[in-house]
Design a protein around this motif. Structure first.
Motif, mmCIF file in Angstrom:
data_model
loop_
_atom_site.group_PDB
_atom_site.id
_atom_site.type_symbol
_atom_site.label_atom_id
_atom_site.label_comp_id
_atom_site.label_asym_id
_atom_site.label_seq_id
_atom_site.Cartn_x
_atom_site.Cartn_y
_atom_site.Cartn_z
ATOM 1 N N SER A 229 33.184 30.778 39.167
ATOM 2 C CA SER A 229 32.211 31.827 39.193
ATOM 3 C C SER A 229 32.081 32.274 37.655
ATOM 4 C CB SER A 229 32.694 32.852 39.995
ATOM 5 O OG SER A 229 33.828 33.490 39.693
ATOM 6 N N THR A 230 33.282 32.447 36.898
ATOM 7 C CA THR A 230 33.154 32.936 35.446
ATOM 8 C C THR A 230 32.226 31.973 34.660
ATOM 9 O OG1 THR A 230 35.224 32.229 35.062
ATOM 10 C CG2 THR A 230 34.881 34.540 35.759
ATOM 11 N N LYS A 231 32.706 30.723 34.912
ATOM 12 C CA LYS A 231 31.939 29.733 34.041
ATOM 13 C C LYS A 231 30.533 29.606 34.139
ATOM 14 C CE LYS A 231 31.910 24.989 32.697
ATOM 15 N NZ LYS A 231 32.554 23.507 32.308
ATOM 16 N N PHE A 237 29.297 39.285 37.551
ATOM 17 C CA PHE A 237 28.107 38.803 38.038
ATOM 18 C C PHE A 237 27.754 39.702 39.414
ATOM 19 C CE2 PHE A 237 31.755 36.188 39.405
ATOM 20 C CZ PHE A 237 31.435 36.214 40.785
ATOM 21 N N ASP A 238 26.687 39.613 39.793
ATOM 22 C CA ASP A 238 26.112 40.502 40.883
ATOM 23 C C ASP A 238 26.569 40.351 42.330
ATOM 24 O OD1 ASP A 238 23.982 41.635 39.195
ATOM 25 O OD2 ASP A 238 23.316 39.589 39.150
ATOM 26 N N ILE A 239 26.624 39.182 43.000
ATOM 27 C CA ILE A 239 27.213 39.166 44.357
ATOM 28 C C ILE A 239 28.146 37.871 44.411
ATOM 29 C CG2 ILE A 239 26.273 38.395 46.579
ATOM 30 C CD1 ILE A 239 23.621 39.554 45.968
ATOM 31 N N HIS A 240 29.183 38.396 45.362
ATOM 32 C CA HIS A 240 30.269 37.185 45.688
ATOM 33 C C HIS A 240 30.219 37.477 47.404
ATOM 34 C CE1 HIS A 240 33.450 34.686 46.271
ATOM 35 N NE2 HIS A 240 33.863 34.826 44.929
ATOM 36 N N GLY A 241 29.863 36.233 47.987
ATOM 37 C CA GLY A 241 29.906 36.219 49.349
ATOM 38 C C GLY A 241 30.936 35.116 49.953
ATOM 39 N N GLY A 242 31.041 35.435 51.194
ATOM 40 C CA GLY A 242 31.958 34.406 52.030
ATOM 41 C C GLY A 242 32.240 34.977 53.360
ATOM 42 N N THR A 264 37.687 43.690 33.533
ATOM 43 C CA THR A 264 36.526 44.103 34.287
ATOM 44 C C THR A 264 36.445 43.891 35.525
ATOM 45 O OG1 THR A 264 34.161 44.344 34.072
ATOM 46 C CG2 THR A 264 34.905 42.258 33.376
ATOM 47 N N ALA A 265 35.833 44.500 36.472
ATOM 48 C CA ALA A 265 35.777 44.107 37.820
ATOM 49 C C ALA A 265 34.893 42.885 37.795
ATOM 50 C CB ALA A 265 35.327 45.133 38.865
ATOM 51 N N PRO A 266 35.141 41.634 38.439
ATOM 52 C CA PRO A 266 34.360 40.314 38.214
ATOM 53 C C PRO A 266 32.938 40.619 39.084
ATOM 54 C CG PRO A 266 36.129 39.979 39.695
ATOM 55 C CD PRO A 266 36.352 41.538 39.312
#
Length: 488
Positions: A229-231, A237-242, A264-266
């Motif tokens: 995700s960081t790469k 970044f904005d949205i992380h889902g699952g 920082t919060a990712p």
């Protein structure tokens, strides 16, 4: 019409403010490809496909990243033999990457069948071993991780001592987590029972292994998503889902890794799709209450009376909000099929409507559009959006019956909006009528006519029907339970 998204972290709907105006970075945890994708997985990925489509339709440029876990899915850090890839290779007597290829192909085939758009980037865990090793080294250097007997663990207590909060996403108390942890084999390698593996030492029998500064091993499950995700989306970044099942420990560990690595919060918005049940019960192989996606589509199962087209299944899934538990049953699928057919029929009828600019319509198109988009902007509320679509359906059939009128301008606007919402946003596809079903319906009518002719002793007509069908390769067979036919 500001977009609001429900944040799993704050448990509130929040106005969506992207990091870069007009752009969205979205990461969704993908499948672990050691078995066939199950229907609950499809529900999760379909939910985020709808969200992806909605964001795009609302004008955002979306970079959608969804990974493939093809190594290191170790849910129990204490025993490397619990790696599901290792278990499956032994079961199927295949090489690990044969397992990966087999089930990755199945995953893509199933999602394509349900009309899911592919992500912009689909990285694999095995393709990012270098990045995972680098992250592990960084966490060791910053004092958040330690090496033990060739494995590396994240130090949860150290993380909390520095004023950070492991458990913030799942709302779990760290002291309770420690108190409730059961003893695990290999637990002695860890400083604390809740520490989780960043890198595991490979046993002699472990096939999937890579060189590292700590010896041969393989990555921990949680680390891969942070690396990928960081790469591709940056440190924040904005949205992380699952799925809801990933909230703890997987996503909790991702937050800890991101904060520890990058200060920082990712992620700004954590989103979770809820579970799928069948006949009000959790789907499970052990209980037998279980069905694969293909079995629902082909009808090869003991739960549903008939097969259902993938687009009807998709329509059924979208009638529940992504954060709600969705229960499927035979009755629910039949009802969804009826609703889907009516919706598609309305689209066809709309194309044959003649506009009338002389009479005022009783349908306020602008107000209807606002309600539809309000639903979309309200945390992607698909069931409310569908309800508004059926308001338009009712109006369309009233137009067809000449009980309503519509201007040329409004007609074109309604067509454009309806098509965009149904096909682009909901991702539904028109279903072509099954020729076999139409043939069966036609033959049943002819059989009924022949039976009536025989009752009336009109044997010339009944024989004529039989003989003409036979000439076309359709043989009628009269039996104790009625008349059936065979295609020759």
């Amino acid at each position: 019409m500001q977009l609001k998204i429900y944040s799993s972290l704050t448990a509130e709907k929040e106005i969506f403010n992207p990091i870069l105006e007009g752009n969205v970075g979205m990461y969704v945890c993908g499948p672990t490809v050691y078995s066939n994708v199950h229907l609950g997985n499809v529900r999760t990925f379909l939910s985020f496909d709808f969200i992806y489509r909605s964001l795009t339709h609302l004008g955002y440029k979306v970079r959608y990243v969804r990974n493939i876990t093809d190594a290191g899915h170790l849910t129990d850090d204490g025993d490397v033999n619990n790696d599901r890839f290792v278990k499956q290779t032994r079961l199927e007597k295949l090489e690990p990457m044969e397992i990966v290829q087999k089930y990755t192909v199945d995953f893509h085939k199933v999602l394509e069948m349900f009309n899911l758009l592919p992500p912009n980037i689909e990285p694999t865990a095995t393709g990012h071993i270098v990045e995972q090793i680098e992250l592990t080294q960084k966490l060791i250097e910053k004092g958040f991780a330690y090496e033990s007997n060739g494995s590396v663990y994240f130090d949860v207590l150290e993380y909390n001592k520095r004023g950070l909060n492991y458990g913030e996403l799942s709302k779990r108390n760290i002291e309770e987590l420690f108190a409730n942890t059961r003893d695990l084999d290999g637990q002695g390698e860890k400083k604390n029972p809740q520490d989780f593996a960043l890198w595991k030492k490979a046993s002699p029998a472990h096939i999937m292994r890579w060189n590292s500064p700590w010896g041969e091993g393989f990555p921990g499950w949680h680390l891969e998503c942070t690396a990928m995700s960081t790469k591709y989306l940056g440190e924040k970044f904005d949205i992380h889902g699952g799925g809801m099942d990933l909230k703890f420990p997987h996503h909790e560990c991702e937050i800890a890794q991101g904060k520890a690595c990058n200060d920082t919060a990712p992620v700004n918005y954590w989103m979770h799709a809820n579970m799928l049940t069948m006949n009000t019960q959790r789907m499970s192989k052990s209980t037998g209450n279980y069905i694969l996606p293909m079995q629902l589509v082909t009808g090869d199962n003991d739960f549903f009376e008939k097969p259902f087209h993938p687009s009807i299944v998709r329509f059924c899934f979208l009638q529940a909000h992504y954060r709600s538990v969705l229960d499927i049953s035979n009755d629910a699928m039949i009802a969804s099929e009826k609703g889907f057919i009516r919706l598609m029929e309305a689209v066809k009828v709309l194309n044959s409507i003649t506009p009338n600019d002389e009479k005022q319509s009783g349908f306020n198109l602008e107000e209807w559009k606002n309600k539809a988009y309000d639903a979309l902007n309200d945390d992607f509320n698909s069931p409310v959006l569908i309800a508004h679509l059926f308001e338009a359906v009712k109006f369309i059939f009233a137009l067809n019956d000449e009980k309503e009128t519509i201007s040329m301008k409004d007609l074109e606007d309604l067509k454009s909006t309806l098509n965009a919402l149904i096909f682009d946003v909901l991702g539904l596809q028109a279903v072509e009528e099954n020729n076999n079903e139409k043939l069966d319906q036609t033959l049943q009518v002819l059989i009924e006519l022949r039976n009536q002719a025989r009752k009336s002793k009109n044997f010339d007509l009944s024989d004529q029907i039989r003989d003409k069908l036979l000439a076309e390769g359709i043989e009628l067979k009269d039996g104790r339970d009625g008349t059936t036919y065979v295609l020759n």
